[in-house]
Enzyme design. Structure first.
Site, PDB file in Angstrom:
ATOM      1  N   ARG A 139      15.962  15.718   3.511  1.00  0.00           N
ATOM      2  CA  ARG A 139      15.032  16.574   4.246  1.00  0.00           C
ATOM      3  C   ARG A 139      15.773  17.771   4.830  1.00  0.00           C
ATOM      4  NH1 ARG A 139      11.746  12.928   8.528  1.00  0.00           N
ATOM      5  NH2 ARG A 139      13.739  12.298   9.422  1.00  0.00           N
ATOM      6  N   GLU A 176      19.498  16.732   6.165  1.00  0.00           N
ATOM      7  CA  GLU A 176      19.670  15.297   6.474  1.00  0.00           C
ATOM      8  C   GLU A 176      20.101  14.550   5.209  1.00  0.00           C
ATOM      9  OE1 GLU A 176      16.404  13.377   8.654  1.00  0.00           O
ATOM     10  OE2 GLU A 176      16.599  11.679   7.288  1.00  0.00           O
ATOM     11  N   ARG A 197       0.861  -1.178   0.000  1.00  0.00           N
ATOM     12  CA  ARG A 197       0.000   0.000   0.000  1.00  0.00           C
ATOM     13  C   ARG A 197       0.897   1.226   0.000  1.00  0.00           C
ATOM     14  NH1 ARG A 197      -2.686   1.094   4.482  1.00  0.00           N
ATOM     15  NH2 ARG A 197      -1.234  -0.103   5.754  1.00  0.00           N
ATOM     16  N   TYR A 211      12.275  -1.513  12.491  1.00  0.00           N
ATOM     17  CA  TYR A 211      11.984  -0.091  12.625  1.00  0.00           C
ATOM     18  C   TYR A 211      10.872   0.050  13.656  1.00  0.00           C
ATOM     19  CZ  TYR A 211      10.973   4.673  12.430  1.00  0.00           C
ATOM     20  OH  TYR A 211      10.817   5.968  12.854  1.00  0.00           O
ATOM     21  N   ARG A 271      -4.152   9.691   0.034  1.00  0.00           N
ATOM     22  CA  ARG A 271      -5.501  10.001   0.514  1.00  0.00           C
ATOM     23  C   ARG A 271      -6.304  10.716  -0.557  1.00  0.00           C
ATOM     24  NH1 ARG A 271      -2.583  12.254   5.900  1.00  0.00           N
ATOM     25  NH2 ARG A 271      -1.786  10.226   6.517  1.00  0.00           N
ATOM     26  N   ASP A 287       8.831   2.799  16.232  1.00  0.00           N
ATOM     27  CA  ASP A 287       8.625   4.146  16.742  1.00  0.00           C
ATOM     28  C   ASP A 287       8.851   4.108  18.246  1.00  0.00           C
ATOM     29  OD1 ASP A 287       8.080   5.750  14.518  1.00  0.00           O
ATOM     30  OD2 ASP A 287       6.022   5.004  14.378  1.00  0.00           O
ATOM     31  N   ARG A 313      20.751   1.470   6.842  1.00  0.00           N
ATOM     32  CA  ARG A 313      21.057   2.799   6.325  1.00  0.00           C
ATOM     33  C   ARG A 313      21.445   3.675   7.505  1.00  0.00           C
ATOM     34  NH1 ARG A 313      22.230   3.617   1.360  1.00  0.00           N
ATOM     35  NH2 ARG A 313      21.240   5.654   1.186  1.00  0.00           N
TER      36      ARG A 313
HETATM   37  C1  LIG Z   1      15.846   9.759  11.860  1.00  0.00           C
HETATM   38  C2  LIG Z   1      14.890   9.088  12.799  1.00  0.00           C
HETATM   39  C3  LIG Z   1      13.692   9.691  13.057  1.00  0.00           C
HETATM   40  C4  LIG Z   1      12.786   9.086  13.909  1.00  0.00           C
HETATM   41  N1  LIG Z   1      11.610   9.721  14.142  1.00  0.00           N
HETATM   42  C5  LIG Z   1      10.728   9.154  14.980  1.00  0.00           C
HETATM   43  C6  LIG Z   1       9.484   9.818  15.242  1.00  0.00           C
HETATM   44  O1  LIG Z   1       9.197  10.891  14.709  1.00  0.00           O
HETATM   45  N2  LIG Z   1       8.619   9.222  16.094  1.00  0.00           N
HETATM   46  C7  LIG Z   1       8.898   8.018  16.705  1.00  0.00           C
HETATM   47  O2  LIG Z   1       8.076   7.534  17.496  1.00  0.00           O
HETATM   48  N3  LIG Z   1      10.066   7.382  16.489  1.00  0.00           N
HETATM   49  C8  LIG Z   1      10.992   7.924  15.646  1.00  0.00           C
HETATM   50  N4  LIG Z   1      12.187   7.284  15.425  1.00  0.00           N
HETATM   51  C9  LIG Z   1      12.459   5.996  16.098  1.00  0.00           C
HETATM   52  C10 LIG Z   1      13.121   6.164  17.497  1.00  0.00           C
HETATM   53  O3  LIG Z   1      14.364   6.830  17.361  1.00  0.00           O
HETATM   54  C11 LIG Z   1      13.328   4.780  18.106  1.00  0.00           C
HETATM   55  O4  LIG Z   1      12.085   4.131  18.253  1.00  0.00           O
HETATM   56  C12 LIG Z   1      13.986   4.778  19.499  1.00  0.00           C
HETATM   57  O5  LIG Z   1      15.105   5.603  19.534  1.00  0.00           O
HETATM   58  C13 LIG Z   1      14.395   3.355  19.842  1.00  0.00           C
HETATM   59  O6  LIG Z   1      14.916   3.292  21.157  1.00  0.00           O
HETATM   60  P1  LIG Z   1      15.966   2.156  21.529  1.00  0.00           P
HETATM   61  O7  LIG Z   1      16.243   2.274  22.967  1.00  0.00           O
HETATM   62  O8  LIG Z   1      15.505   0.846  21.001  1.00  0.00           O
HETATM   63  O9  LIG Z   1      17.256   2.502  20.634  1.00  0.00           O
HETATM   64  P2  LIG Z   1      18.241   3.734  20.637  1.00  0.00           P
HETATM   65  O10 LIG Z   1      17.530   4.999  20.895  1.00  0.00           O
HETATM   66  O11 LIG Z   1      19.028   3.635  19.395  1.00  0.00           O
HETATM   67  O12 LIG Z   1      19.196   3.429  21.876  1.00  0.00           O
HETATM   68  C14 LIG Z   1      20.167   2.412  21.854  1.00  0.00           C
HETATM   69  C15 LIG Z   1      21.381   2.929  22.583  1.00  0.00           C
HETATM   70  O13 LIG Z   1      22.303   1.839  22.755  1.00  0.00           O
HETATM   71  C16 LIG Z   1      23.615   2.346  22.631  1.00  0.00           C
HETATM   72  N5  LIG Z   1      24.509   1.229  22.310  1.00  0.00           N
HETATM   73  C17 LIG Z   1      24.482   0.440  21.215  1.00  0.00           C
HETATM   74  N6  LIG Z   1      25.459  -0.484  21.260  1.00  0.00           N
HETATM   75  C18 LIG Z   1      26.116  -0.267  22.423  1.00  0.00           C
HETATM   76  C19 LIG Z   1      27.247  -0.887  23.029  1.00  0.00           C
HETATM   77  N7  LIG Z   1      27.881  -1.910  22.445  1.00  0.00           N
HETATM   78  N8  LIG Z   1      27.675  -0.423  24.227  1.00  0.00           N
HETATM   79  C20 LIG Z   1      27.046   0.620  24.832  1.00  0.00           C
HETATM   80  N9  LIG Z   1      25.984   1.261  24.283  1.00  0.00           N
HETATM   81  C21 LIG Z   1      25.521   0.815  23.104  1.00  0.00           C
HETATM   82  C22 LIG Z   1      23.476   3.364  21.507  1.00  0.00           C
HETATM   83  O14 LIG Z   1      24.547   4.299  21.546  1.00  0.00           O
HETATM   84  C23 LIG Z   1      22.129   4.013  21.812  1.00  0.00           C
HETATM   85  O15 LIG Z   1      22.263   5.150  22.620  1.00  0.00           O
HETATM   86  C24 LIG Z   1      13.093   7.842  14.536  1.00  0.00           C
HETATM   87  C25 LIG Z   1      14.312   7.234  14.259  1.00  0.00           C
HETATM   88  C26 LIG Z   1      15.203   7.827  13.390  1.00  0.00           C
HETATM   89  C27 LIG Z   1      16.503   7.138  13.080  1.00  0.00           C
END
Ligand SMILES: Cc1cc2nc3c(=O)[nH]c(=O)nc-3n(C[C@H](O)[C@H](O)[C@H](O)COP(=O)(O)OP(=O)(O)OC[C@H]3O[C@@H](n4cnc5c(N)ncnc54)[C@H](O)[C@@H]3O)c2cc1C
Length: 377
Positions: free
Chosen positions: A286, A309, A177, A357, A181, A359, A255
């Site tokens: 962007r 970006e 999809r 992926y 809209r 959020d 990516r």
């Molecule tokens: C460009 C972009 C835009 C986004 N926009 C949105 C949005 O608008 N709305 C939304 O809901 N979500 C958005 N997201 C998604 C959001 O960023 C993620 O859902 C969220 O950050 C995931 O949290 P996490 O804890 O799983 O991972 P992360 O936030 O990536 O945290 C993981 C952490 O682990 C650390 N780490 C990794 N390996 C190691 C290691 N070996 N030793 C020590 N530390 C380590 C990393 O440094 C990082 O700080 C976006 C993501 C991106 C990339």
């Protein structure tokens, strides 16, 4: 040194920070968080730009949105939200259009004035000039849905820049999809709750991690100090799953993004927080203008911050978006299977651990589930 901790958590993003908060405050146990960056918050980290005092999201604009009442209720213990409402625009050949493609986009692009009930017949005619009985790739599938002209303008160049691949090389199934809209709705999300944390994302993490039961060790890669933990240590891991086994079967494809910050002397540069650029010859995907995320704040009127970006193939250091597909799925499953067998003291999760992926609300939901099922039990 690390024996005094009941749990060790790797990563200070939402996944581990929520679990740490629960263990520290609900179970009154001690946790150590190891984070390789020099800050908390993972990819949601926000900071204040020195020159403009505008708060920006270092790893790309993050809009919080969810329909999950429990997740929303949980976060409200650590922040309030402003009334920001997300919409996305895109520039094609110098002209601004609404995204996802809606009736306004179609009417401006074709310079016509269709009514909602006329859209299907109009697109059907467009699609009849070129369509594919058995679409073999992303491009053919997209043309089957919206027709060649809209595809060429809004999808083709952007997809090439975002994924570094010609849409003809991407499988058809990834766009069953296309979000488009037949009305004038320009809301990007349809969730019940939406907004930007009033005091920024980093302040949420400061509060999540405020307990004296939580110790934070920044600038430390877990893999460098891993042998200092006994084999029975309970470890909650949100790093990449392939690095946990030292990439022995190869690296998962991602990516990555890079950002260029600039201060410009306009009160308002582009009139919105995120502007996409659809043409392939414009190198960035962007431009973010974070001033617009906080209309309630008193920001300077003589300048604004803009951030371009760029998207690229990831190296092992900075993975952002999982590329997915059959090859990566099989590789991920292989790592997961081995980790379950050889590292029974590990809980792996979050966007890197699950290679998905997610959020923010998905990750918070996962963290609350893991805490209640696998940790508190
Ligand atoms: C460009 C972009 C835009 C986004 N926009 C949105 C949005 O608008 N709305 C939304 O809901 N979500 C958005 N997201 C998604 C959001 O960023 C993620 O859902 C969220 O950050 C995931 O949290 P996490 O804890 O799983 O991972 P992360 O936030 O990536 O945290 C993981 C952490 O682990 C650390 N780490 C990794 N390996 C190691 C290691 N070996 N030793 C020590 N530390 C380590 C990393 O440094 C990082 O700080 C976006 C993501 C991106 C990339």
């Amino acid at each position: 040194m690390y024996k005094s901790f009941d749990y060790v958590l790797v990563g200070a993003g939402f996944f581990c920070s929520v679990i740490a908060e629960r263990i520290a405050n609900d179970m009154n146990k001690k946790v150590l968080i190891i984070e390789k960056r020099n800050h908390i918050g993972g990819n949601c980290y926000s900071e204040i730009d020195n020159k403009t005092r505008i708060e920006y999201h270092k790893y790309g604009t993050h809009i919080f949105h969810t329909s999950d009442k429990e997740v929303w209720g949980y976060l409200l213990k650590f922040t309030s939200f402003n009334s920001y409402y997300h919409q996305v625009l895109t520039v094609y050949n110098g002209q601004v259009y609404q995204m996802p493609i809606n009736l306004e986009t179609i009417n401006s692009f074709y310079k016509i004035n269709l009514k909602p009930y006329e859209v299907d017949a109009f697109l059907k005619k467009e699609i009849e000039t070129e369509s594919y009985d058995e679409p073999k790739n992303f491009e053919e599938q997209a043309i089957n849905i919206i027709g060649r002209p809209l595809y060429d303008a809004f999808i083709k160049g952007y997809t090439k820049k975002q994924w570094g691949r010609d849409p003809k090389e991407l499988p058809a199934h990834i766009i069953k999809r296309l979000p488009f809209r037949k009305n004038y709705s320009e809301s990007y999300f349809f969730d019940t709750y939406q907004g930007i944390p009033t005091d920024g994302y980093t302040e949420i993490f400061n509060k999540l991690l405020a307990s004296k039961n939580i110790m934070l060790k920044l600038d430390t890669d877990f893999h460098q100090i891993r042998d200092q933990f006994s084999s029975g240590t309970k470890i909650i891991y949100s790093g990449s799953i392939d690095s946990l086994l030292d990439y022995k079967y190869g690296a998962l494809d991602y990516r990555t993004l890079s950002f260029e910050k600039e201060v410009v002397e306009y009160e308002d540069y582009q009139g919105t927080s995120v502007m996409n650029y659809a043409n392939q010859d414009i190198p960035y995907t962007r431009i973010h203008e974070p001033k617009h995320l906080h209309p309630e704040r008193d920001y300077p009127s003589d300048k604004t911050l803009i951030i371009k970006e760029f998207s690229a193939e990831a190296n092992r250091e900075d993975p952002y978006y999982p590329i997915g597909g059959e090859k990566n799925r099989l590789l991920y499953n292989k790592y997961l299977k081995e980790i379950k067998k050889t590292c029974p003291n590990f809980i792996v999760g979050g966007r890197l651990g699950d290679y998905k992926y997610y959020d923010m609300h998905h990750v918070i939901r996962e963290a609350l589930n893991v805490y209640s099922k696998d940790i508190r039990g």
